[in-house]
Design a protein around this motif. Structure first.
Motif, PDB file in Angstrom:
ATOM      1  N   LYS A   7       0.829  -1.210   0.000  1.00  0.00           N
ATOM      2  CA  LYS A   7       0.000   0.000   0.000  1.00  0.00           C
ATOM      3  C   LYS A   7       0.861   1.256   0.000  1.00  0.00           C
ATOM      4  N   ILE A  15      -1.261   5.647  -6.765  1.00  0.00           N
ATOM      5  CA  ILE A  15      -2.349   4.699  -6.975  1.00  0.00           C
ATOM      6  C   ILE A  15      -3.226   4.700  -5.734  1.00  0.00           C
ATOM      7  N   LYS A  16      -4.535   4.806  -5.937  1.00  0.00           N
ATOM      8  CA  LYS A  16      -5.472   4.784  -4.813  1.00  0.00           C
ATOM      9  C   LYS A  16      -5.527   3.385  -4.228  1.00  0.00           C
ATOM     10  N   VAL A  17      -5.501   3.298  -2.896  1.00  0.00           N
ATOM     11  CA  VAL A  17      -5.419   2.005  -2.235  1.00  0.00           C
ATOM     12  C   VAL A  17      -6.664   1.642  -1.433  1.00  0.00           C
ATOM     13  N   GLY A  19      -9.971   0.216  -0.279  1.00  0.00           N
ATOM     14  CA  GLY A  19     -10.901  -0.806  -0.722  1.00  0.00           C
ATOM     15  C   GLY A  19     -10.400  -1.704  -1.835  1.00  0.00           C
ATOM     16  N   VAL A  20      -9.097  -1.699  -2.064  1.00  0.00           N
ATOM     17  CA  VAL A  20      -8.520  -2.504  -3.147  1.00  0.00           C
ATOM     18  C   VAL A  20      -7.872  -3.741  -2.540  1.00  0.00           C
ATOM     19  N   LYS A  21      -8.103  -4.898  -3.152  1.00  0.00           N
ATOM     20  CA  LYS A  21      -7.500  -6.140  -2.691  1.00  0.00           C
ATOM     21  C   LYS A  21      -6.022  -6.172  -3.069  1.00  0.00           C
ATOM     22  N   LYS A  22      -5.249  -6.950  -2.307  1.00  0.00           N
ATOM     23  CA  LYS A  22      -3.805  -7.051  -2.528  1.00  0.00           C
ATOM     24  C   LYS A  22      -3.486  -7.443  -3.964  1.00  0.00           C
ATOM     25  N   ASP A  24      -5.218  -7.140  -6.734  1.00  0.00           N
ATOM     26  CA  ASP A  24      -5.525  -6.071  -7.685  1.00  0.00           C
ATOM     27  C   ASP A  24      -4.532  -4.916  -7.577  1.00  0.00           C
ATOM     28  N   LEU A  25      -4.111  -4.627  -6.360  1.00  0.00           N
ATOM     29  CA  LEU A  25      -3.152  -3.547  -6.151  1.00  0.00           C
ATOM     30  C   LEU A  25      -1.803  -3.897  -6.773  1.00  0.00           C
ATOM     31  N   SER A  28      -1.987  -3.618 -10.492  1.00  0.00           N
ATOM     32  CA  SER A  28      -1.928  -2.211 -10.919  1.00  0.00           C
ATOM     33  C   SER A  28      -0.493  -1.717 -10.918  1.00  0.00           C
TER      34      SER A  28
END
Length: 59
Positions: A7, A15-17, A19-22, A24-25, A28
């Motif tokens: 994160k 990058i917005k973090v 509510g994003v799953k690991k 998917d992050l 990205s």
């Protein structure tokens, strides 16, 4: 690498973090690095992206 560390890297790179799953992050981040976003797809042994920052923790 912990999710908190991932994160922090994402935040540094804009990058917005929230509510994003690991997975998917990381994908990205891979795309931003110019790599194929294939983290945790089961293709680590065949992806050929040895310079990818995430290869050691990929499945």
């Amino acid at each position: 690498m912990t999710f908190a560390e991932i994160k922090a890297i994402a935040k540094e790179r804009g990058i917005k973090v929230g509510g994003v799953k690991k997975i998917d992050l990381v994908r990205s981040l891979q795309a931003q690095e110019g790599n194929e976003p294939c983290f945790a797809t089961g293709r680590a042994a065949e992806c050929g992206q040895l310079h990818c920052l995430w290869i050691k923790s990929c499945e």
